[in-house]
Design a protein around this motif. Structure first.
Motif, PDB file in Angstrom:
ATOM      1  N   ARG A  44       0.837  -1.207   0.000  1.00 10.71           N
ATOM      2  CA  ARG A  44       0.000   0.000   0.000  1.00 10.71           C
ATOM      3  C   ARG A  44       0.880   1.268   0.000  1.00 10.71           C
ATOM      4  NH1 ARG A  44      -5.224   1.231   2.807  1.00 10.71           N
ATOM      5  NH2 ARG A  44      -5.399  -1.034   2.991  1.00 10.71           N
ATOM      6  N   GLY A  45       0.628   2.154  -0.966  1.00  6.28           N
ATOM      7  CA  GLY A  45       1.346   3.424  -1.021  1.00  6.28           C
ATOM      8  C   GLY A  45       2.747   3.341  -1.585  1.00  6.28           C
ATOM      9  N   MET A  75      16.767   8.370   7.344  1.00  6.93           N
ATOM     10  CA  MET A  75      15.671   9.329   7.473  1.00  6.93           C
ATOM     11  C   MET A  75      15.930  10.642   6.736  1.00  6.93           C
ATOM     12  SD  MET A  75      14.372   8.685  11.393  1.00  6.93           S
ATOM     13  CE  MET A  75      15.978   8.500  12.178  1.00  6.93           C
ATOM     14  N   ASP A  76      17.110  10.795   6.159  1.00 10.67           N
ATOM     15  CA  ASP A  76      17.461  12.001   5.412  1.00 10.67           C
ATOM     16  C   ASP A  76      16.625  12.071   4.136  1.00 10.67           C
ATOM     17  OD1 ASP A  76      18.626  14.121   4.095  1.00 10.67           O
ATOM     18  OD2 ASP A  76      20.677  13.393   4.287  1.00 10.67           O
ATOM     19  N   ALA A  77      15.943  13.174   3.915  1.00 13.18           N
ATOM     20  CA  ALA A  77      15.093  13.343   2.725  1.00 13.18           C
ATOM     21  C   ALA A  77      15.643  14.396   1.769  1.00 13.18           C
ATOM     22  CB  ALA A  77      13.678  13.712   3.145  1.00 13.18           C
ATOM     23  N   SER A  78      16.868  14.807   1.949  1.00 20.35           N
ATOM     24  CA  SER A  78      17.434  15.867   1.120  1.00 20.35           C
ATOM     25  C   SER A  78      17.863  15.325  -0.243  1.00 20.35           C
ATOM     26  CB  SER A  78      18.643  16.492   1.821  1.00 20.35           C
ATOM     27  OG  SER A  78      19.686  15.534   1.976  1.00 20.35           O
ATOM     28  N   SER A  85       6.464   8.121  -2.432  1.00 15.68           N
ATOM     29  CA  SER A  85       6.371   9.534  -2.092  1.00 15.68           C
ATOM     30  C   SER A  85       6.936   9.774  -0.693  1.00 15.68           C
ATOM     31  CB  SER A  85       4.915   9.994  -2.135  1.00 15.68           C
ATOM     32  OG  SER A  85       4.180   9.426  -1.059  1.00 15.68           O
ATOM     33  N   PRO A  86       7.404  11.004  -0.398  1.00 20.49           N
ATOM     34  CA  PRO A  86       7.885  11.294   0.960  1.00 20.49           C
ATOM     35  C   PRO A  86       6.835  11.017   2.034  1.00 20.49           C
ATOM     36  CG  PRO A  86       8.569  13.029  -0.548  1.00 20.49           C
ATOM     37  CD  PRO A  86       7.626  12.136  -1.318  1.00 20.49           C
ATOM     38  N   ARG A  98       7.306   8.198   5.090  1.00 20.68           N
ATOM     39  CA  ARG A  98       7.162   8.479   6.528  1.00 20.68           C
ATOM     40  C   ARG A  98       6.131   7.561   7.160  1.00 20.68           C
ATOM     41  NH1 ARG A  98       7.447  13.805   4.670  1.00 20.68           N
ATOM     42  NH2 ARG A  98       5.189  14.076   4.856  1.00 20.68           N
ATOM     43  N   ARG A  99       5.015   7.344   6.469  1.00 22.79           N
ATOM     44  CA  ARG A  99       3.968   6.490   7.033  1.00 22.79           C
ATOM     45  C   ARG A  99       4.449   5.042   7.184  1.00 22.79           C
ATOM     46  NH1 ARG A  99      -1.901   7.852   4.471  1.00 22.79           N
ATOM     47  NH2 ARG A  99      -0.874   7.743   2.457  1.00 22.79           N
TER      48      ARG A  99
END
Length: 222
Positions: free
Chosen positions: A37-38, A121-124, A164-165, A169-170
């Motif tokens: 899912r997602g 966890m870095d999203a840059s 997707s970001p 996260r979810r």
């Protein structure tokens, strides 16, 4: 052949499975791959939270929709804790269980080193930055250097359907919430637990915990 259900890990789509692995498995089994899912090409509403139990129930519902009443199940990384939840919630659906590079969740989880968790966890850097960090977390530097063709092929598979970001996260939050440790002795399926001895993302101690808690489980460290 007998059905084999593959459950992918954190942020991953089914494109992440190595073609050589899938071809080898498909010589003997009917192989079911899908996007959680997602992730990948499976949609989900933007509202609400994810849970490992939700992913497990999604897997069970997909099996029902395809008239797969019982199967071997192989879960990798986050897919491994989904496979644990599937076995605990729907034991009649799981014949043999294979848990690869995974963990039990909850306070018994042996966490990665802080610099590894920070990189995860870095999203840059957008999608290119995410890919570079994923490659470094999943493969040793000497392997990356010695196998440029593999890295380029993995990049194509990574880019085919990126998560997707928001859903990343979810997924991360869902992975941190469930702890299967108290329930692992309830698993009756024959279980194989496999881990890379140099895994920096999910330390191999996690697999040893699983193998000790699941009755009769076999542990392989490679």
């Amino acid at each position: 052949g007998y059905p084999l259900v593959l459950i992918m890990g954190f942020t991953a789509s089914m494109d992440w499975w190595d073609r050589e692995l899938i071809d080898a498995l498909a010589d003997k089994y009917t192989v079911l791959m899908f996007d959680n899912r997602g992730a990948g090409r499976t949609g989900t509403p933007d509202e609400g939270n994810f849970s490992i139990e939700m992913f497990a129930d999604d897997t069970a519902a997909l099996m029902d929709a395809l008239s797969i009443h019982r199967a071997h199940v192989f879960g990798f990384s986050m897919g491994g804790i989904i496979a644990q939840a599937l076995t605990l919630r729907h034991p009649e659906k799981v014949n043999k269980l294979v848990l690869g590079g995974t963990f039990c969740g909850g306070k018994e989880t042996v966490m990665a080193e802080p610099e590894v968790s920070k990189k995860l966890m870095d999203a840059s850097g957008g999608i290119e930055g995410s890919f570079s960090r994923t490659l470094e977390l999943m493969f040793p530097p000497e392997f990356i250097e010695a196998n440029p063709d593999f890295s380029e092929n993995f990049k194509k598979r990574y880019m085919a359907a990126p998560v997707s970001p928001l859903n990343s996260r979810r997924q991360l939050i869902a992975s941190m919430k469930l702890g299967t440790y108290p329930m692992l002795p309830e698993i009756k399926s024959p279980a194989l637990v496999a881990t890379g001895a140099e895994d920096i993302l999910i330390p191999p101690k996690n697999s040893r915990i699983l193998a000790e808690r699941i009755p009769g489980a076999e542990l392989v460290e490679y």
